[in-house]
Scaffold this active site. Structure first.
Site, short mmCIF file in Angstrom:
data_model
loop_
_atom_site.label_atom_id
_atom_site.label_comp_id
_atom_site.label_asym_id
_atom_site.label_seq_id
_atom_site.Cartn_x
_atom_site.Cartn_y
_atom_site.Cartn_z
N LYS A 86 0.81 -1.22 0.00
CA LYS A 86 0.00 0.00 0.00
C LYS A 86 0.85 1.26 0.00
O LYS A 86 0.49 2.24 -0.65
CB LYS A 86 -0.95 0.01 1.19
CG LYS A 86 -0.31 0.28 2.54
CD LYS A 86 -1.33 0.41 3.64
CE LYS A 86 -0.67 0.71 4.98
NZ LYS A 86 0.01 2.00 5.01
N THR A 87 1.96 1.25 0.73
CA THR A 87 2.81 2.45 0.78
C THR A 87 3.39 2.75 -0.59
O THR A 87 3.47 3.92 -1.00
CB THR A 87 3.94 2.26 1.81
OG1 THR A 87 3.37 1.96 3.09
CG2 THR A 87 4.78 3.52 1.93
N ASP B 254 -3.74 7.86 4.03
CA ASP B 254 -3.22 6.54 4.40
C ASP B 254 -3.99 6.01 5.61
O ASP B 254 -4.49 6.78 6.43
CB ASP B 254 -1.73 6.67 4.75
CG ASP B 254 -1.04 5.32 4.84
OD1 ASP B 254 -1.63 4.31 4.41
OD2 ASP B 254 0.10 5.27 5.35
N GLU B 255 -4.07 4.69 5.74
CA GLU B 255 -4.73 4.03 6.89
C GLU B 255 -6.14 4.59 7.13
O GLU B 255 -6.52 4.91 8.25
CB GLU B 255 -3.87 4.20 8.16
CG GLU B 255 -2.46 3.67 8.05
CD GLU B 255 -2.36 2.14 8.07
OE1 GLU B 255 -3.42 1.49 8.03
OE2 GLU B 255 -1.24 1.63 8.13
N ARG C 159 1.29 -10.95 10.41
CA ARG C 159 2.62 -10.39 10.72
C ARG C 159 3.71 -11.38 10.34
O ARG C 159 4.89 -11.01 10.24
CB ARG C 159 2.76 -10.09 12.23
CG ARG C 159 1.82 -9.07 12.83
CD ARG C 159 1.74 -7.80 12.03
NE ARG C 159 0.62 -7.86 11.10
CZ ARG C 159 0.48 -7.04 10.05
NH1 ARG C 159 1.41 -6.12 9.80
NH2 ARG C 159 -0.57 -7.12 9.26
N GLN D 281 -8.18 -4.64 8.91
CA GLN D 281 -7.18 -4.29 9.92
C GLN D 281 -7.61 -3.08 10.75
O GLN D 281 -6.77 -2.37 11.30
CB GLN D 281 -5.82 -4.01 9.26
CG GLN D 281 -5.21 -5.23 8.59
CD GLN D 281 -3.78 -4.99 8.14
OE1 GLN D 281 -2.85 -4.93 8.94
NE2 GLN D 281 -3.61 -4.85 6.85
#
Length: 762
Positions: free
Chosen positions: A51-52, A238-239, A615, A269
């Site tokens: 995503k970044t 973002d997020e 993770r 998330q």
């Protein structure tokens, strides 16, 4: 406003109609999200899907195509670190830093706007931003001015209430009467108004005000709103799943003119509702922005196919999601292992053994993490790691014995064990607050130095004099009487009962029970875990010596270390090997969270499990215990419903001899006693527990295993007045019934609302 230099390497490619080099590194869906620069766009970015890269490449692409000047682009993040990383990556893509870009956190951008228009909310441009300590100090002053007992109605609880209102974009005039609550007899709203007025007088604001004042300015001055709506031609977020209502309203207002809003986030998330995040913001994006394009980033670059399949199968049980399924081109790896153990000590021992085995295979400790649901679970792992010499760090918080509430409780023990311990006495002399201030302590210190005696002895001698003011003298006398009584009790009473008595009679436990901050429940859980730790020692002196050795052993920060953290703290991180202990009903999903939040809380708990699994790059290990010793009582446990929801084809049960079998066809327990518990629902000295799931999927512990006990007969198997037993709250009587929710008056825990499937006939 500056422009990108004519010499940027990507620009000639773009002008000639070719594909810029930075697009060639993207997969087709990522590239589509980058190139859809006009109109509203939602990028659903699964864990580890890049995503970044999409966000920064999209920003660079807008600049390269000359769709906007740098000063016309707004990019908001949740951390300063993320903002710096975005700026650096964009600079690397376009060839130079675009100084005029508006890149920052919500708060940093909001304060930049507010300083330009501060007078419109009664402030000057040089206003001060208060930190939490200043906020609490100001609220305490207001409580005292209104003759409100801040020991009964703490300033921290009021701050939490006010912050929730601000997170929802509510100024005092917008708070409805139904939301006022019971704080200080319904005075919370009046105190909120006074607080805001006092802030204006001080030419100050808190962090919640930054966005709140922005909203006030935008909604009251069309000219200012129009200026920023036209300025920000492109907005990137973002997020987005972590935005609260105030942030959502702020973004909607700014995006109305150009509608070029791109939000990147993952509905699977969203795990921060306790701090104001509203998952509904991302779920209703297409409703808020008709015609929006939605791109689902599902190709994962982090984890093995088995881990992704297990995580996807688990999260598919949530109904409040937009839907996506992660996949990868990576080679197949190990299945997610699931292990049942006898108790928490066995779980910590097993994890430590596994870590040592990995070390022997040259697995880096830096790539190993233990992720727990709550901080109190860390103690057993910390102590085991110290015992066997595994270096570790706690991420996102202090080590167990370094936590404030644990240090405070231990300070009480130290004074009882060693009355000359001045440092311990000084730490807790006014904790909780007793009216023993700095002036009183200065007088006690003076006598202590003059007569070469301990602070406790000096306090004894001065308490019967007029050296102190009456209120302080009464407070000191009361505390000293308590210590005298506790010291006598220590000679005749079990050290566990002694500490429970001290925490109760000192008011320390009650202090945290009254505290309404988000951290308070966790602090109470840590205090209960402290009692559990005491059970391993014959006396108080032995325990205190152990703590000293543990603290000393944990000082080194040299070399590689394994990571120990909560699941919340793990978001955004990744490790080759991840251990996920404590997957039991009541622990994970957390019972208190379910009781307070119902079905939405269960879905967030499941998202937290999803975060934990994703993770892991190579290996994920889930474990659960048959028994937990909680607050001096053994309690039988049942595996978390999340264990049952893991797809069988992607999990394996692990036994103590290393044999594997498809889970859950085998029990996975490590010894005969634990296996007997699964088959009969009994363990030496443990309560039988029913194992029906509140979601109605199964009445057994795991498909293929025997029930632990019979659940309540359904439907119609409960009635008012029936006496029942609850694992957490003990025995009680049903007061009322609302569907499958019961209101029960428990003998020790008071009245609680619980699900019918979590109780059994007494």
């Amino acid at each position: 406003m500056s422009e990108i230099a004519e010499t940027t390497s990507e620009e000639p490619v773009a002008r000639q109609g070719g594909q810029p080099p930075y697009l060639k590194t993207l997969n087709p869906v990522q590239q589509g999200a980058v190139e859809a620069v006009d109109g509203p766009v939602l990028v659903l970015a699964g864990a580890g899907t890049g995503k970044t890269r999409v966000l920064t490449t999209r920003l660079a692409h807008i600049l390269v195509l000359r769709k906007a000047f740098p000063g016309q682009i707004l990019a908001v993040t949740f951390t300063n670190k993320a903002a710096r990383e975005m700026r650096e990556r964009v600079a690397g893509l376009v060839g130079q830093v675009a100084e005029d870009l508006w890149i920052g956190t919500f708060h940093s951008v909001a304060v930049r706007i507010l300083r330009r228009h501060a007078e419109q909310v009664g402030l000057k441009s040089n206003f001060t931003i208060l930190d939490s300590d200043d906020q609490l100090r100001l609220l305490k002053q207001l409580l005292e001015a209104n003759d409100i007992d801040h020991s009964k109605w703490p300033a921290r609880a009021l701050l939490a209430i006010i912050q929730r209102w601000k997170d929802r974009g509510l100024v005092p005039d917008k708070v409805s009467a139904s939301e006022v609550g019971e704080f200080a007899g319904g005075k919370a709203l009046d105190l909120y108004k006074e607080y805001q007025e006092r802030l204006i007088t001080l030419n100050a604001c808190d962090f919640g005000d930054l966005l709140l004042h922005n909203l006030t300015i935008f909604t009251s001055d069309d000219r200012v709103l129009s200026e920023y709506q036209h300025r920000f031609k492109y907005i990137l977020v973002d997020e987005y799943q972590d935005t609260n209502v105030a942030q959502y309203l702020w973004l909607r207002l700014l995006a109305q003119t150009h509608r070029n809003l791109c939000c990147v986030g993952d509905d699977d998330q969203s795990i921060y509702s306790w701090r104001g995040a509203e998952i509904g913001n991302i779920l209703k994006f297409e409703e808020d922005f008709p015609g929006a394009e939605v791109f689902r980033l599902e190709q994962n670059y982090r984890s093995t196919p088995e881990i992704l399949a297990a995580a996807s199968g688990l999260i598919a049980n949530n109904s409040g999601r937009l839907g996506k399924t992660l996949w990868t081109e990576r080679e197949a790896g190990d299945k997610v292992t699931v292990r049942g153990v006898w108790d928490g000590e066995a779980e910590a021992r097993t994890v430590a053994d596994e870590v040592e085995a990995l070390q022997a295979k040259n697995h880096s400790l830096e790539q190993i993490a233990v992720l727990v649901r709550a901080s109190f679970q860390m103690r057993e792992f910390e102590e085991r790691f110290i015992t066997v010499g595994i270096p570790y760090r706690v991420i996102g918080g202090p080590r167990f014995y370094e936590r404030q509430e644990i240090r405070d409780a231990i300070a009480y023990m130290r004074v009882i064990n060693q009355p000359e311990d001045d440092l311990a006495f000084e730490r807790i002399v006014n904790v909780p607050r007793r009216g023993i201030g700095a002036a009183t302590m200065q007088t006690i210190h003076h006598l202590s130095r003059a007569q070469s005696i301990s602070l406790l002895e000096a306090a004894h001698r001065i308490a019967g004099t007029d050296e102190l003011r009456p209120q302080a003298r009464r407070a000191i006398s009361g505390l000293l009487a308590n210590f005298d009584r506790w010291s006598s009790l220590a000679e005749t009473t079990d050290h566990i009962e002694l500490v429970e008595t001290v925490l109760d009679e000192s008011g320390y436990t009650e202090m945290w029970q009254r505290d309404k901050s988000p951290e308070a429940p966790g602090r109470l859980e840590n205090l209960r875990e402290l009692i559990t730790a005491l059970e391993e020692f014959e006396n108080l002196a032995g325990f205190l010596e152990h703590v000293s050795l543990v603290m000393e052993a944990g000082q080194s920060d040299a070399g590689e270390m394994a990571s120990l953290m909560t699941l919340h703290a793990a978001k955004g991180l990744e490790f080759n090997t991840v251990f996920l202990p404590g997957w039991e009903e009541g622990v994970f999903p957390n019972q208190r969270t379910l009781d307070e939040g119902g079905a939405p809380a269960l879905e967030e708990e499941r998202r937290l499990a999803y975060v934990g699994l994703t993770r892991a790059r190579l290996n994920a290990h889930v474990s659960f215990a048959a028994n937990r010793r909680i607050y001096n009582q053994w309690q039988a446990s049942i595996p978390s419903r999340f264990v049952e929801e893991l797809p069988q084809e992607h999990t394996e049960s692990v036994t103590d001899d290393g044999l594997y079998g498809t889970f859950p066809a085998t029990t996975g327990f490590e010894d005969d006693a634990a296996a007997e518990w699964v088959s009969t629902g009994r363990g030496p000295g443990f309560q039988r527990m029913q194992a029906s799931r509140s979601h109605g999927k199964s009445d057994g512990v795991i498909d293929g295993q025997a029930k632990v006990v019979e659940s309540l007969p359904q439907p119609g198997g409960v009635e008012r007045g029936m006496r029942v037993f609850h694992q957490k709250f003990g025995y009680g009587k049903i007061v009322s019934i609302d569907g499958n929710k019961l209101e029960i008056e428990f003998e020790k825990a008071g009245t609680k609302k619980v699900m019918d499937s979590f109780v059994e006939p007494a």
